[in-house]
Scaffold this motif. Structure first.
Motif, short mmCIF file in Angstrom:
data_model
loop_
_atom_site.label_atom_id
_atom_site.label_comp_id
_atom_site.label_asym_id
_atom_site.label_seq_id
_atom_site.Cartn_x
_atom_site.Cartn_y
_atom_site.Cartn_z
N ALA A 5 0.82 -1.07 -0.06
CA ALA A 5 0.10 0.29 0.04
C ALA A 5 0.89 1.13 -0.22
O ALA A 5 0.73 2.30 -0.78
CB ALA A 5 -0.75 0.01 1.27
N THR A 6 1.97 1.33 0.74
CA THR A 6 2.83 2.53 0.89
C THR A 6 3.45 2.77 -0.61
O THR A 6 3.47 3.74 -1.17
CB THR A 6 3.97 2.31 1.95
N ARG A 7 3.97 1.39 -1.14
CA ARG A 7 4.61 1.62 -2.71
C ARG A 7 3.71 2.07 -3.58
O ARG A 7 3.87 2.96 -4.39
CB ARG A 7 5.13 0.39 -2.89
N LEU A 8 2.22 1.66 -3.53
CA LEU A 8 1.31 2.24 -4.52
C LEU A 8 1.07 3.36 -4.23
O LEU A 8 0.90 4.22 -5.29
CB LEU A 8 0.04 0.94 -4.44
N GLY A 9 0.65 3.76 -3.14
CA GLY A 9 0.39 5.37 -2.68
C GLY A 9 1.47 6.31 -3.26
O GLY A 9 1.07 7.11 -3.98
N SER A 10 2.88 6.05 -3.20
CA SER A 10 3.88 6.79 -3.72
C SER A 10 3.81 6.86 -4.96
O SER A 10 4.02 7.69 -5.73
CB SER A 10 5.19 6.36 -3.04
N TYR A 11 3.78 5.67 -5.74
CA TYR A 11 3.53 5.54 -7.08
C TYR A 11 2.32 6.52 -7.74
O TYR A 11 2.56 7.19 -8.61
CB TYR A 11 3.35 4.13 -7.63
N LEU A 12 1.44 6.42 -7.09
CA LEU A 12 0.03 7.25 -7.71
C LEU A 12 0.27 8.80 -7.62
O LEU A 12 0.25 9.62 -8.42
CB LEU A 12 -1.23 6.92 -6.66
N VAL A 13 0.87 8.97 -6.34
CA VAL A 13 1.18 10.63 -6.23
C VAL A 13 2.32 11.13 -7.16
O VAL A 13 2.19 12.02 -7.66
CB VAL A 13 1.70 10.79 -5.01
N GLU A 14 3.50 10.13 -7.39
CA GLU A 14 4.63 10.53 -8.08
C GLU A 14 4.01 10.47 -9.79
O GLU A 14 4.53 11.25 -10.39
CB GLU A 14 5.60 9.42 -8.14
N THR A 15 3.22 9.61 -10.05
CA THR A 15 2.65 9.66 -11.49
C THR A 15 1.98 10.52 -11.78
O THR A 15 1.86 11.53 -12.85
CB THR A 15 2.06 8.28 -11.53
N MET A 38 -7.68 11.99 -4.35
CA MET A 38 -8.64 12.79 -3.33
C MET A 38 -7.75 13.43 -2.10
O MET A 38 -7.85 14.60 -1.53
CB MET A 38 -9.69 12.23 -2.98
N ASP A 39 -6.61 12.54 -1.55
CA ASP A 39 -5.93 13.13 -0.67
C ASP A 39 -4.64 12.52 -0.91
O ASP A 39 -3.93 11.44 -0.15
CB ASP A 39 -6.53 12.53 0.67
N GLU A 40 -3.62 13.32 -1.37
CA GLU A 40 -2.25 12.76 -1.79
C GLU A 40 -1.42 12.87 -0.40
O GLU A 40 -0.64 11.85 -0.23
CB GLU A 40 -1.51 13.94 -2.61
N ASP A 41 -1.79 13.63 0.53
CA ASP A 41 -1.12 13.33 1.84
C ASP A 41 -1.31 12.07 2.44
O ASP A 41 -0.39 11.45 2.96
CB ASP A 41 -1.19 14.75 2.65
N ALA A 42 -2.63 11.82 2.54
CA ALA A 42 -2.98 10.42 3.17
C ALA A 42 -2.24 9.51 2.33
O ALA A 42 -1.81 8.29 2.79
CB ALA A 42 -4.38 10.35 3.11
N LEU A 43 -2.36 9.40 1.24
CA LEU A 43 -1.70 8.32 0.42
C LEU A 43 -0.29 8.03 0.26
O LEU A 43 0.36 7.14 0.23
CB LEU A 43 -1.82 8.51 -1.11
N LEU A 44 0.28 9.46 0.82
CA LEU A 44 1.83 9.02 1.00
C LEU A 44 2.32 8.71 2.52
O LEU A 44 3.13 8.25 2.99
CB LEU A 44 2.57 10.51 1.04
N MET A 45 1.17 8.66 3.38
CA MET A 45 1.36 8.34 4.72
C MET A 45 0.72 6.65 4.89
O MET A 45 0.79 6.39 6.21
CB MET A 45 0.53 9.15 5.57
N VAL A 46 0.22 6.03 3.89
CA VAL A 46 -0.51 4.86 4.44
C VAL A 46 0.70 3.66 4.56
O VAL A 46 1.61 3.83 4.33
CB VAL A 46 -1.33 4.21 3.25
#
Length: 220
Positions: free
Chosen positions: A149-159, A212-220
């Motif tokens: 989940a952490t790797r996927l969240g980072s990928y989505l925000v970076e993409t 919808m919440d990039e900060d939260a996606l980077l913190m999962v």
């Protein structure tokens, strides 16, 4: 897109004085690419240093049977070919655009001339190569310590940042994304469904996502 913009993107051109920066800008060439096009193929000679100005590019190797192994992604600010430009080398992988984008390039001859004229640039190249090795080690450690989940969240925000749009369509097929993140397509689907329920993302269709919440996606 200007040469100044490209030069400012890349770490190897930091700490140069204005005259040196101007000299670099004079030899930069600009190229646009479409999604699906190849920037180079495995076996091609390395003739240019590439600076990714925008978009996302996948770098892969292919087996004798044609099976693709995704190695890594290139995004805005990344460079490609800097090591091989100091010697006669061939690309050991292929680079294909996942989205529309743009690159700047500097020819081998011009780059080698810069190295002889600018000692600081040579030091910067060594620094970048060292960081790349460190990042590869960190990438391996990340796979063993961070959750999918952490790797996927980072990928989505970076993409989203690389593409410059939100919402955006996932550039990678789910199986390729799973291979990149060291997981399965089913696991990615489950995580995305959970995040949609938690309103961290909005799934507009099978491939298009709004963050919808990039900060939260980077913190999962």
């Amino acid at each position: 897109m200007s040469s100044h913009h490209c030069v400012q993107l890349v770490p190897i051109f930091q700490n140069l004085n204005q005259e040196q920066s101007d000299a670099v800008e004079q030899i930069v060439q600009h190229h646009h690419f479409k999604a699906g096009s190849f920037l180079y193929h495995e076996g091609d000679s390395v003739s240019d240093l590439l600076i990714i100005a925008s978009g996302q590019i996948k770098v892969s190797q292919y087996s004798a049977g044609g099976k693709e192994q995704l190695l890594y992604l290139l995004q805005a600010g990344d460079i490609n070919g800097e090591a091989a430009l100091v010697s006669q080398e061939q690309h050991e992988s292929s680079a294909q655009a996942l989205t529309d984008g743009a690159v700047c390039s500097i020819s081998r001859v011009d780059f080698q001339k810069l190295l002889t004229e600018m000692p600081q640039l040579s030091l910067n190249v060594l620094d970048v190569l060292g960081r790349r090795l460190t990042n590869l080690e960190k990438h391996t450690t990340t796979f063993s310590t961070e959750s999918v989940a952490t790797r996927l969240g980072s990928y989505l925000v970076e993409t989203a940042s690389a593409i410059g749009r939100n919402p955006f369509k996932l550039p990678l097929k789910k199986k390729d994304l799973a291979a990149l993140l060291g997981t399965t397509p089913e696991t990615i689907s489950r995580i995305l469904t959970k995040w949609a329920q938690e309103q961290l993302i909005e799934r507009l269709d099978s491939k298009e996502i709004r963050l919808m919440d990039e900060d939260a996606l980077l913190m999962v």
